[in-house]
Design a protein around this motif. Structure first.
Motif, PDB file in Angstrom:
ATOM      1  N   LEU A  23      38.398  11.991  43.492  1.00 55.06           N
ATOM      2  CA  LEU A  23      39.153  11.513  43.175  1.00 55.06           C
ATOM      3  C   LEU A  23      40.231  11.243  44.501  1.00 55.06           C
ATOM      4  CD1 LEU A  23      40.107  12.462  39.886  1.00 55.06           C
ATOM      5  CD2 LEU A  23      39.002  11.188  40.050  1.00 55.06           C
ATOM      6  N   TRP A  24      40.230  10.415  44.782  1.00 53.23           N
ATOM      7  CA  TRP A  24      41.617   9.674  45.928  1.00 53.23           C
ATOM      8  C   TRP A  24      42.422  10.855  45.520  1.00 53.23           C
ATOM      9  CZ3 TRP A  24      46.358   8.374  46.670  1.00 53.23           C
ATOM     10  CH2 TRP A  24      46.744   8.481  48.228  1.00 53.23           C
ATOM     11  N   SER A  25      43.036  11.666  46.280  1.00 54.62           N
ATOM     12  CA  SER A  25      43.789  13.032  46.210  1.00 54.62           C
ATOM     13  C   SER A  25      45.071  12.920  47.226  1.00 54.62           C
ATOM     14  CB  SER A  25      44.430  13.542  45.521  1.00 54.62           C
ATOM     15  OG  SER A  25      43.288  14.411  46.403  1.00 54.62           O
TER      16      SER A  25
ATOM     17  N   LYS B 293      35.688  13.146  34.490  1.00 54.52           N
ATOM     18  CA  LYS B 293      35.517  14.050  35.479  1.00 54.52           C
ATOM     19  C   LYS B 293      33.679  13.496  35.502  1.00 54.52           C
ATOM     20  CE  LYS B 293      35.127  19.192  35.916  1.00 54.52           C
ATOM     21  NZ  LYS B 293      35.102  20.266  34.997  1.00 54.52           N
TER      22      LYS B 293
ATOM     23  N   LEU C 101      48.932  13.016  39.158  1.00 52.62           N
ATOM     24  CA  LEU C 101      48.457  11.809  39.518  1.00 52.62           C
ATOM     25  C   LEU C 101      47.093  12.494  39.783  1.00 52.62           C
ATOM     26  CD1 LEU C 101      47.298  10.421  42.755  1.00 52.62           C
ATOM     27  CD2 LEU C 101      47.464  12.284  43.586  1.00 52.62           C
ATOM     28  N   ASN C 102      46.225  11.986  38.822  1.00 54.29           N
ATOM     29  CA  ASN C 102      45.271  12.958  38.640  1.00 54.29           C
ATOM     30  C   ASN C 102      45.381  13.669  37.649  1.00 54.29           C
ATOM     31  OD1 ASN C 102      43.586  10.793  40.111  1.00 54.29           O
ATOM     32  ND2 ASN C 102      43.556  12.749  41.819  1.00 54.29           N
TER      33      ASN C 102
ATOM     34  N   ARG D 208      41.359   6.703  41.073  1.00 53.68           N
ATOM     35  CA  ARG D 208      42.244   7.745  41.010  1.00 53.68           C
ATOM     36  C   ARG D 208      43.570   7.371  39.890  1.00 53.68           C
ATOM     37  NH1 ARG D 208      46.017   4.572  41.084  1.00 53.68           N
ATOM     38  NH2 ARG D 208      46.667   3.254  42.744  1.00 53.68           N
ATOM     39  N   THR D 209      43.478   8.028  38.943  1.00 51.68           N
ATOM     40  CA  THR D 209      44.767   8.292  38.098  1.00 51.68           C
ATOM     41  C   THR D 209      46.440   7.706  38.314  1.00 51.68           C
ATOM     42  OG1 THR D 209      44.800   9.889  36.965  1.00 51.68           O
ATOM     43  CG2 THR D 209      42.759   8.496  36.289  1.00 51.68           C
TER      44      THR D 209
ATOM     45  N   ALA E 290      33.314   7.662  36.531  1.00 52.33           N
ATOM     46  CA  ALA E 290      34.533   6.872  36.628  1.00 52.33           C
ATOM     47  C   ALA E 290      33.729   4.823  35.871  1.00 52.33           C
ATOM     48  CB  ALA E 290      35.057   7.126  38.019  1.00 52.33           C
TER      49      ALA E 290
ATOM     50  N   ILE F 102      38.422   6.387  33.809  1.00 51.32           N
ATOM     51  CA  ILE F 102      37.982   8.014  34.565  1.00 51.32           C
ATOM     52  C   ILE F 102      37.620   9.465  33.805  1.00 51.32           C
ATOM     53  CG2 ILE F 102      38.041   9.254  37.108  1.00 51.32           C
ATOM     54  CD1 ILE F 102      39.669   6.809  37.386  1.00 51.32           C
TER      55      ILE F 102
END
Length: 824
Positions: A276-278, A213, A320-321, A308-309, A216, A211
């Motif tokens: 991104l999932w956050s 910017k 997170l991210n 997401r990371t 992904a 992932i």
């Protein structure tokens, strides 16, 4: 609209039509709900008779269903009240509610389009020890009450047009849980119909190995099950869609399948400029995977996922991210208060909404896997999750608990948990267990490694954790051990959970500098100290309070006790409560979702509020209040105490300021400095009706105020729905708050014994009533309930039809209230 499956309820030669599985041009949904109109009886019918007995007198129920929450028959004063019984085998652990053995049956008819298909029944959770038959053929036994399972019905189904019968025996017997488990088929059931060649159940595994910017890389692993003996060349197409339904990437791959052989194939899809999932923006994508023979779609699945990371590191903490984040965590049990263990979609969603609203960004599922719907809610709303497998391994905590079955079941249950749940972006850790007694000994080290390795073989994208308590040496029967004997167990996992054990952080970090730690359970009165540790040490990534919300069972561990002044009190953590206490009462929120002192205190700890003032009601002369680990001294958000004028009230002011000043009716009455390493000042204030104000100062500057105002006398009832409109789906619910108010509309907080009567007109019915009182053992299902601290709750379920319903609430001596809710 093409009809794929027609399911019918049959009762004694009468067949009634039900909804059908539909297909549209965009998506082929192979799975439908199988929740409607089961037949139920609580009776220990002998297994050999399960196809012979007459079910015409059985009760009709819809799933999810929990029989333990239902009122007991033949109620006798002081022995049985509502669903509670002094004689319950569960006693305080299960909240004095009854398990036992019961049966469910469902009759259904397949249409001609089922010919040549495989028909699979999926259970998301049955508590517990269930056996399933179809048309008299035993399909299998599933012990664990918290993991999903499924069976292939195909070999035993009758031809299209003939009536089939599913029978499920559920045995919640013995002393098998430390908390309220519920009883029955308490989660959803689905029926899945597929071709012999199909994507396996839980056969789609989505990861995001790269992932950035700008892009992904999304990896899609698909397991194809070929039970039809048909090989040949096929295509597999994976398409990714964003939240708006826009196609953002795809991959087509030619595959060759052997006859009667399962295979796994991988595809890579690039998503440009991924969202991104956050926690703040829980963006979800959808992966649609199709198997094609020529142009014909053989099977199709749809799976939600997030990009997401996550990273855990002793030097940088949890990120997170790429952004560091401390876990504002809370432990929760799986019940839904007045609904018992029934995992109705809206109840699961509401629980997560309440927790997020009150400052939580992470939950620990204690101490078992939860429903699919709760995890979906966490994905949608942005809530981090620790998904936990077990509360015990081989060493018993209760005589009849899972330890009896662990050796033969653990691998199946770990596998089903991870396969079902590994696509949820909300899950950040897998936990192998909680407070495992053998975790300080050799056999525990060996078992823990097996569990952790099994999880990693199924999902290597998340760390494995486990929780070990400060009190493990006293709890375990293993003798001659010391805290350092936890090291091999912690070495088996990637992130280490410390129950009530922040005092171990510093020395353990010196010995194991790469170890990542968090307080997996924290006593409510000690959360300030715990949070300061998380802020201080990079290797400490946060804390999880016990507990985020009140739950059924473990009755009374957080209830303050009033005892004679000269009485010596046992300091045992689990002092047996007096009947009729039925819930733990240690939550930040009470059983129906209202804030308690724990939550107000936590608001200050987490810098969500500058100052919170609460008052301890007066204690009768000659008595004292006894507090334990799980409760504060009793405190309520009120300055309304009729007939208490002149009596001294203890006022608690929680703040991170350095000085607190109190004013009563505009006059200064006292000031106190906040002592070092605390956030609370205590005052004794003679009660006088009016307005009490707490002002908090830091370095001479006013940083916040809190005000309590005496209310008028009870005048009316106010109904306050959480939503003005709900869906007609029976998976939706309407939650309506009941409040006793004065003429100015203020809630009157000292009203505890007033019964509210409810009447419903329209397309809904009352399925639950509740309040925050841990000792109110009246029915959860009758349309009447007392308020507590002036508040109550009524839960209504729509009938499945659009329209409206009107709810009316009345009580003796008060002006009634009425509200209308749209059902869309």
């Amino acid at each position: 609209m093409k009809k794929l499956l027609n399911i019918c309820l049959v009762t004694v030669f009468v067949i009634c039509s039900m909804s059908v599985l539909a297909q549209n041009k965009n998506e082929k949904n192979r799975t439908i709900s199988f929740d409607k109109k089961w037949l139920f009886i609580k009776k220990n019918v002998q297994n050999g008779e399960h196809t012979k007995f007459d079910d015409s007198s059985w009760r009709k129920v819809d799933l999810p269903h929990d029989w333990s929450i239902e009122d007991l028959p033949d109620q006798i004063a002081d022995s049985i009240v509502g669903p509670f019984s002094k004689a319950a085998l569960s006693q305080r652990d299960g909240g004095f509610m009854i398990g036992g053995t019961a049966w469910y049956r469902k009759h259904f008819v397949l249409d001609k389009e089922s010919k040549g298909k495989k028909v699979i029944i999926q259970f998301d959770g049955v508590y517990m020890n269930s056996d399933v038959w179809v048309n008299g053929h035993h399909l299998g036994n599933h012990i664990y009450g918290y993991t999903p399972f499924y069976y292939d019905l195909t070999p035993y189904l009758l031809p299209a047009g003939q009536s089939n019968v599913i029978a499920v025996q559920v045995k919640n017997e013995g002393n098998n849980s430390r908390w309220y488990s519920g009883s029955g088929i308490y989660r959803h059931v689905w029926l899945t119909m597929v071709n012999p060649l199909h994507i396996d159940i839980y056969g789609t595994y989505i990861t995001t190995p790269v992932i950035t910017k700008d892009k992904a890389k999304v990896s899609i692993e698909t397991t194809i099950k070929n039970s039809g003996g048909i090989g040949g060349k096929y295509k597999i197409i994976s398409e990714l869609f964003d939240a708006t339904g826009k196609l953002v990437g795809s991959n087509t791959k030619d595959i060759e399948l052997l006859k009667s052989n399962n295979s796994t194939t991988q595809q890579l899809v690039i998503v440009e400029n991924p969202r991104l999932w956050s926690l703040e923006t829980p963006e979800l994508y959808k992966a649609k995977v199709k198997i094609l023979k020529g142009k014909k779609v053989i099977d199709e699945t749809s799976t939600d996922f997030g990009i997401r990371t996550i990273k855990f590191d002793a030097k940088t903490g949890f990120t997170l991210n790429g952004k560091k984040l401390l876990l504002h965590g809370g432990c929760i049990h799986h019940d839904n208060g007045p609904l018992g263990a029934a995992a109705i979609d809206r109840a699961e969603e509401r629980k997560i909404m309440l927790l997020k609203k009150n400052g939580f960004n992470a939950i620990r599922l204690s101490h078992n896997p939860f429903s699919t719907e709760l995890l979906k809610a966490c994905d949608r709303l942005g809530m981090l999750v620790i998904n936990e497998a077990f509360d015990m391994w081989k060493d018993a905590k209760k005589p009849d608990d899972y330890h009896i079955h662990f050796d033969k079941c653990w691998e199946k249950d770990i596998t089903s948990m991870v396969l079902r749940d590994r696509n949820h972006p909300s899950i950040i850790m897998w936990s192998t267990g909680n407070e495992i007694y053998e975790s300080i000994d050799t056999d525990g080290y060996e078992t823990g490694k097996k569990l952790a390795d099994a999880i990693r073989s199924l999902d290597s994208t998340r760390p494995v954790t486990m929780a070990i308590p400060k009190f493990i040496l006293a709890m375990s029967s293993r003798k001659g051990k010391k805290w350092d004997d936890t090291a091999p167990s912690f070495a088996n996992v990637d992130v280490c959970g410390y129950n009530y054990a922040t005092s171990k952080y510093k020395k353990d970090h010196e010995k194991f500098p790469e170890r990542v730690m968090y307080e997996s359970e924290a006593f409510p009165p000690q959360v300030y100290e715990s949070w300061e540790m998380a802020k201080k040490y990079p290797f400490a990534i946060g804390m999880f309070t016990w507990s985020a919300m009140d739950y059924l069972g473990e009755a009374g561990i957080g209830v303050p006790r009033i005892v004679p002044e000269n009485e010596l009190v046992n300091s045992n953590l689990f002092l047996e409560p007096d009947w009729p206490i039925f819930n733990a009462y240690c939550g930040e929120l009470d059983l129906i979702g209202n804030k308690k002192v724990n939550s107000y205190y936590l608001d200050v700890v987490w810098d969500r509020s500058e100052v919170e003032m609460l008052v301890q009601p007066s204690i009768p002369e000659g008595y004292k209040e006894v507090d334990f680990y799980y409760n504060f001294p009793k405190q309520i958000k009120s300055w309304s105490f009729p007939k208490e004028e002149g009596k001294k009230m203890k006022v608690f002011v929680h703040t991170k300021g350095s000085l607190v000043k109190l004013e009563l009716n505009g006059k200064f009455i006292a000031a106190k400095n906040i002592l070092p390493n605390t956030i609370t000042a205590e005052f004794m204030v003679p009660y006088k009706p009016g307005i009490l104000v707490a002002k908090s100062f830091q370095k001479g500057k006013l940083i916040g105020t809190d005000t309590l105002k005496t209310t008028g006398t009870p005048y009316a009832i106010r109904l306050r729905p959480e939503r003005d409109a709900i869906s007609a789906s029976e998976n939706d619910l309407s939650y309506v708050h009941t409040e006793v108010i004065d003429k100015d509309g203020n809630v009157v907080p000292y009203v505890d014994d007033l019964i509210i009567h409810y009447q419903v007109n329209g397309k809904a019915k009352v399925i639950g009533v509740g309040n925050g009182n841990p000792a109110d053992m009246s029915s959860f299902q009758k349309p009447e309930k007392k308020v507590y601290n002036g508040r109550g709750l009524v839960i209504l379920k729509p009938s499945g039809e659009k329209g409206n319903y009107t709810l009316k609430a009345s009580a003796e001596g008060l002006k009634s209230s009425e509200v209308t809710i749209k059902i869309e």
